[in-house]
Design a protein around this motif. Sequence first.
Motif, PDB file in Angstrom:
ATOM      1  N   GLU A  68       0.551  -1.200   0.449  1.00 30.65           N
ATOM      2  CA  GLU A  68       0.083   0.207  -0.183  1.00 30.65           C
ATOM      3  C   GLU A  68       0.997   1.282   0.456  1.00 30.65           C
ATOM      4  O   GLU A  68       1.992   0.715   0.923  1.00 30.65           O
ATOM      5  CB  GLU A  68      -0.620  -0.119   0.957  1.00 30.65           C
ATOM      6  CG  GLU A  68      -1.985   1.000   1.075  1.00 30.65           C
ATOM      7  CD  GLU A  68      -3.017   0.413   2.348  1.00 30.65           C
ATOM      8  OE1 GLU A  68      -2.911   1.629   3.510  1.00 30.65           O
ATOM      9  OE2 GLU A  68      -3.629  -0.366   2.686  1.00 30.65           O
ATOM     10  N   ILE A  69       0.343   2.590  -0.569  1.00 29.79           N
ATOM     11  CA  ILE A  69       0.944   3.340  -0.903  1.00 29.79           C
ATOM     12  C   ILE A  69       1.421   4.059   0.847  1.00 29.79           C
ATOM     13  O   ILE A  69       0.318   4.348   1.699  1.00 29.79           O
ATOM     14  CB  ILE A  69       0.547   4.819  -2.233  1.00 29.79           C
ATOM     15  CG1 ILE A  69       1.816   5.572  -2.185  1.00 29.79           C
ATOM     16  CG2 ILE A  69      -0.792   5.049  -1.148  1.00 29.79           C
ATOM     17  CD1 ILE A  69       0.675   6.362  -3.654  1.00 29.79           C
ATOM     18  N   ASP A  70       2.180   4.654   0.863  1.00 32.37           N
ATOM     19  CA  ASP A  70       2.406   5.316   2.569  1.00 32.37           C
ATOM     20  C   ASP A  70       3.033   6.815   2.178  1.00 32.37           C
ATOM     21  O   ASP A  70       2.817   6.867   1.190  1.00 32.37           O
ATOM     22  CB  ASP A  70       3.687   4.482   2.953  1.00 32.37           C
ATOM     23  CG  ASP A  70       5.608   4.665   2.196  1.00 32.37           C
ATOM     24  OD1 ASP A  70       5.133   5.802   0.944  1.00 32.37           O
ATOM     25  OD2 ASP A  70       6.162   3.935   2.878  1.00 32.37           O
ATOM     26  N   LYS A  71       3.295   7.450   3.679  1.00 30.61           N
ATOM     27  CA  LYS A  71       3.251   8.813   2.728  1.00 30.61           C
ATOM     28  C   LYS A  71       3.974   9.307   2.037  1.00 30.61           C
ATOM     29  O   LYS A  71       4.058  10.529   1.430  1.00 30.61           O
ATOM     30  CB  LYS A  71       3.544   9.302   4.431  1.00 30.61           C
ATOM     31  CG  LYS A  71       2.622   9.502   5.678  1.00 30.61           C
ATOM     32  CD  LYS A  71       2.682   9.860   6.685  1.00 30.61           C
ATOM     33  CE  LYS A  71       0.902   9.747   7.858  1.00 30.61           C
ATOM     34  NZ  LYS A  71       0.966  10.399   9.059  1.00 30.61           N
ATOM     35  N   TYR A  72       5.256   8.981   2.513  1.00 28.28           N
ATOM     36  CA  TYR A  72       6.795   9.164   1.604  1.00 28.28           C
ATOM     37  C   TYR A  72       5.624   9.012  -0.037  1.00 28.28           C
ATOM     38  O   TYR A  72       5.991  10.521  -0.794  1.00 28.28           O
ATOM     39  CB  TYR A  72       7.938   8.393   2.045  1.00 28.28           C
ATOM     40  CG  TYR A  72       8.330   8.494   0.866  1.00 28.28           C
ATOM     41  CD1 TYR A  72       9.325   9.984   0.507  1.00 28.28           C
ATOM     42  CD2 TYR A  72       9.176   7.828  -0.462  1.00 28.28           C
ATOM     43  CE1 TYR A  72      10.720  10.374  -0.594  1.00 28.28           C
ATOM     44  CE2 TYR A  72      10.131   8.160  -0.646  1.00 28.28           C
ATOM     45  CZ  TYR A  72      10.819   9.785  -1.072  1.00 28.28           C
ATOM     46  OH  TYR A  72      11.833   9.546  -1.938  1.00 28.28           O
TER      47      TYR A  72
ATOM     48  N   TYR B   3       3.324   8.778  -1.190  1.00 25.19           N
ATOM     49  CA  TYR B   3       2.096  10.022  -1.317  1.00 25.19           C
ATOM     50  C   TYR B   3       2.407  11.774  -2.218  1.00 25.19           C
ATOM     51  O   TYR B   3       2.440  11.639  -2.474  1.00 25.19           O
ATOM     52  CB  TYR B   3       1.457  10.178   0.052  1.00 25.19           C
ATOM     53  CG  TYR B   3       0.574  10.317  -0.870  1.00 25.19           C
ATOM     54  CD1 TYR B   3      -0.768  11.057  -1.642  1.00 25.19           C
ATOM     55  CD2 TYR B   3       0.590  11.605  -0.108  1.00 25.19           C
ATOM     56  CE1 TYR B   3      -1.712  11.970  -1.140  1.00 25.19           C
ATOM     57  CE2 TYR B   3      -0.459  12.874  -0.007  1.00 25.19           C
ATOM     58  CZ  TYR B   3      -1.628  12.943  -0.752  1.00 25.19           C
ATOM     59  OH  TYR B   3      -2.204  14.099  -0.809  1.00 25.19           O
ATOM     60  N   SER B   4       3.516  11.195  -1.394  1.00 22.49           N
ATOM     61  CA  SER B   4       4.350  12.849  -1.755  1.00 22.49           C
ATOM     62  C   SER B   4       4.664  12.664  -2.366  1.00 22.49           C
ATOM     63  O   SER B   4       4.859  14.185  -3.779  1.00 22.49           O
ATOM     64  CB  SER B   4       5.034  13.261  -0.953  1.00 22.49           C
ATOM     65  OG  SER B   4       6.676  12.880  -0.453  1.00 22.49           O
ATOM     66  N   GLU B   5       5.219  11.842  -3.370  1.00 28.26           N
ATOM     67  CA  GLU B   5       6.281  11.702  -4.727  1.00 28.26           C
ATOM     68  C   GLU B   5       5.287  11.283  -5.793  1.00 28.26           C
ATOM     69  O   GLU B   5       4.938  12.495  -6.881  1.00 28.26           O
ATOM     70  CB  GLU B   5       7.213  10.215  -4.626  1.00 28.26           C
ATOM     71  CG  GLU B   5       8.088  10.950  -3.387  1.00 28.26           C
ATOM     72  CD  GLU B   5       9.207  11.968  -3.202  1.00 28.26           C
ATOM     73  OE1 GLU B   5       9.237  12.234  -5.138  1.00 28.26           O
ATOM     74  OE2 GLU B   5      10.016  12.692  -2.955  1.00 28.26           O
TER      75      GLU B   5
ATOM     76  N   LYS C 194       1.351  11.404  -5.367  1.00 27.79           N
ATOM     77  CA  LYS C 194       0.018  11.730  -5.874  1.00 27.79           C
ATOM     78  C   LYS C 194      -0.928  11.636  -5.105  1.00 27.79           C
ATOM     79  O   LYS C 194      -1.729  11.574  -6.712  1.00 27.79           O
ATOM     80  CB  LYS C 194       0.662  13.204  -6.648  1.00 27.79           C
ATOM     81  CG  LYS C 194       1.165  14.448  -6.561  1.00 27.79           C
ATOM     82  CD  LYS C 194       1.169  14.994  -4.816  1.00 27.79           C
ATOM     83  CE  LYS C 194       2.636  16.089  -4.886  1.00 27.79           C
ATOM     84  NZ  LYS C 194       3.725  15.358  -4.786  1.00 27.79           N
TER      85      LYS C 194
ATOM     86  N   LEU D 147      -4.053   7.807  -0.782  1.00 26.41           N
ATOM     87  CA  LEU D 147      -3.700   7.037   0.651  1.00 26.41           C
ATOM     88  C   LEU D 147      -4.284   5.521   0.191  1.00 26.41           C
ATOM     89  O   LEU D 147      -5.495   5.617   0.380  1.00 26.41           O
ATOM     90  CB  LEU D 147      -3.449   7.779   1.772  1.00 26.41           C
ATOM     91  CG  LEU D 147      -2.365   8.000   2.153  1.00 26.41           C
ATOM     92  CD1 LEU D 147      -2.602   9.133   3.477  1.00 26.41           C
ATOM     93  CD2 LEU D 147      -0.881   7.887   2.417  1.00 26.41           C
TER      94      LEU D 147
END
Length: 160
Positions: A32-36, A38-40, A42, A45
């Motif tokens: 699953e996508i994580d916060k890092y 996600y920041s790259e 977009k 989550l």
Amino acid sequence: MDIMLRIIEFKNRLITLFLQQVRFIIKFVEREIDKYLYSEMKLPLGTRLYEIKRLRIIDDKPVSMDYSFIPKYTTPNLDKFNLENRSLYEILESEYGIILKKSIQNIIVVRAEENYCTDLGLTTEDHVVLQSGIVYDQNGELVEFSETYSRIGAFEYVTC
């Protein structure tokens, strides 16, 4: 001090200074996508991704560690393909009809990190070239976020 170069064009070429190339899959998992990421990337989550970690060896010498993050919804069953014997981008085009159009890459020199030092035969005192960025398809959709850690001097970067 880090040195930074920003390249914005898919026509850029990566020219190897060596001949024989081999890729080994170190890791290929669904996550699953994580916060890092996600920041790259977009992406929302919770988005499911394929995470692929590949060691690239040229002329019997480990030269780079490649990390690719690809949305699963664009490439279902990607894990059934042999990425050691086939190019990821060739698979995306021939199996999924994804035509790569544009890449936005950042290239910087950083200190090597423990998680790939052993595989590349480096120490944390050594420096590597970090190339990171996003690849888009013919429709402007995100195809891949990648980070590649390469030995200094292993590649020559040429823009066109």
